[in-house]
Design an enzyme around this catalytic site. Structure first.
Site, PDB file in Angstrom:
ATOM      1  N   GLY A   1      65.437 -46.169 -41.905  1.00  0.00           N
ATOM      2  CA  GLY A   1      64.236 -45.395 -41.206  1.00  0.00           C
ATOM      3  C   GLY A   1      63.810 -43.729 -41.515  1.00  0.00           C
ATOM      4  N   ASP A   2      64.958 -43.475 -42.136  1.00  0.00           N
ATOM      5  CA  ASP A   2      64.527 -41.988 -42.636  1.00  0.00           C
ATOM      6  C   ASP A   2      63.769 -41.949 -43.720  1.00  0.00           C
ATOM      7  OD1 ASP A   2      66.179 -40.465 -41.155  1.00  0.00           O
ATOM      8  OD2 ASP A   2      68.066 -40.958 -42.435  1.00  0.00           O
ATOM      9  N   HIS A   3      63.813 -42.867 -44.969  1.00  0.00           N
ATOM     10  CA  HIS A   3      63.010 -43.160 -45.986  1.00  0.00           C
ATOM     11  C   HIS A   3      61.465 -43.460 -45.447  1.00  0.00           C
ATOM     12  CE1 HIS A   3      66.429 -43.675 -49.125  1.00  0.00           C
ATOM     13  NE2 HIS A   3      66.271 -42.486 -48.780  1.00  0.00           N
TER      14      HIS A   3
END
Length: 402
Positions: free
Chosen positions: A175-177
């Site tokens: 999700g961060d990317h």
């Protein structure tokens, strides 16, 4: 074709961010030509030390997780609890085009670098922030990671798993990317706006919103009674489902238009009943009998190995893919043919890391510069700000810089 490497040449970015989401955005800005200065604590970004959680090394000579998120940047290490370091930081911001951060707003206010403060001092500055849950609401100050705000709260973890089993295992940084690349698009739009107006802006992306946006189709469908998690034994459609092969591998089929392609699929797998029986050969019959259809298809797939099915389905031009595992991706010829991966030569041998997902025709494949050591560029950066070597050494002795 002329190869360009300076799309963002002349753009200066000050990054005050940790872990993955905002730093991966900074990496993209750096690879596209911006001068990205990563401001770290004297101990460094915590992402430098989390590799062992995932059986990866985390030392100065080999730190793949740090390299993935921080390549092509400069590192300046400051103790922002001191007024001297805050003065250095403000000088950096006075020259910056973009301030990139994932610190919570309360922490930014404490440092005097929140949007309201900076927009008054530097109206041309673009303030870009990754948030866990957004700027408003009861959870706006809650700490957020992709494991929590994205996977759990965003509906990914609890619905994309086999029904009546444990929740999905989250892959770190997934999700961060996504959030980082969304923020990147906002920053580029804000830079374009500034060319027209001369004014900066505030750009925010939250992990929660990233997940909800990604799951938007299913969020809408859930309001019409399409409730997940589901079991693959009763999927939305048997032709949008995964099937196990004789050698224990899985193949994902993706045929949304059931009526149009059920005959072609039935012929490919060698079961004409699916094409001939009125209970199976149309979408109305499928909806009533999907469990039976899954069973029929399962009985076929379990009789042949993965490579046999790959050959059969490829010849029939059926949309499918083998369910690939992480450790197989570094050997994926399609990934290498398109420069999705690159090799980094660590002391114990080459390791494959992942290029940015956006490709430009005129940019070619950029050279990836290894991530910096903690404070590797402190001296040269401070000299460029007007500090003398003696002043820098005094700051270092006082543990204000590293």
């Amino acid at each position: 074709m002329e190869i360009q490497t300076n799309f963002l040449d002349g753009i200066k970015v000050v990054e005050l961010a940790t872990f993955v989401a905002a730093p991966c955005c900074g990496r993209a800005l750096a690879e596209w030509g911006a001068d990205v200065i990563k401001v770290e604590s004297l101990n460094g970004d915590p992402v430098r030390f989390v590799g062992p959680n995932f059986k990866m090394p985390s030392n100065e000579n080999e730190n793949p997780i740090h390299d993935l998120e921080n390549s092509s940047k400069k590192s300046v290490a400051l103790n922002l609890k001191t007024p001297e370091a805050k003065e250095v930081f403000e000088k950096l911001l006075s020259e910056a085009d973009v301030f990139l951060t994932n610190l919570r707003t309360e922490a930014l206010i404490g440092l005097g670098v929140d949007y309201e403060t900076l927009s008054k001092k530097f109206p041309q500055l673009i303030f870009a922030q990754i948030l866990g849950y957004g700027e408003k609401g009861p959870d706006k100050d809650k700490p957020g990671f992709d494991y929590t705000a994205y996977y759990a709260r965003g509906g990914v973890m609890g619905t994309l798993c086999e029904k009546d089993t444990s929740p999905l295992n989250g892959a770190p940084g997934f999700g961060d990317h996504q959030a980082g690349m969304y923020l990147l698009s906002g920053i580029c739009a804000a830079l374009f706006k500034r060319v027209r107006t001369g004014k900066g802006d505030k750009v925010t992306v939250s992990l929660l919103h990233t997940a909800i946006f990604g799951m938007g189709i299913m969020v809408a469908a859930s309001q019409y009674g399409n409730h997940w998690p589901i079991t693959r034994l009763e999927p939305s459609s048997p032709l949008l489902n995964a099937y196990k092969t004789k050698d224990g591998r899985w193949i994902q089929i993706a045929i949304p238009e059931y009526d149009k392609y059920i005959g072609k699929f039935a012929k490919a797998i060698g079961n004409e009943i699916l094409a001939e029986d009125i209970n199976y050969n149309n979408i109305k019959g499928m909806v009533k009998n999907r469990e039976e259809i899954v069973s029929i298809i399962e009985e076929k797939f379990i009789k042949k190995n993965l490579n046999e099915w790959i050959e059969i389905l490829t010849m029939a031009d059926i949309p499918f893919e083998k369910v690939q595992l992480f450790h197989e991706i570094p050997e994926d010829k399609q990934a290498w043919a398109n420069d999705y991966l690159y090799n980094i030569n660590y002391e114990n041998g080459n390791k494959a890391l992942v290029h940015l997902p956006v490709k430009f025709n005129s940019l070619g494949t950029p050279d990836v510069v290894s991530a910096p050591k903690i404070g590797e560029h402190t001296d040269i950066t401070l000299i460029n700000l007007g500090y003398t070597a003696e002043e820098i050494e005094k700051l270092r002795v006082s543990k204000i810089v590293r």
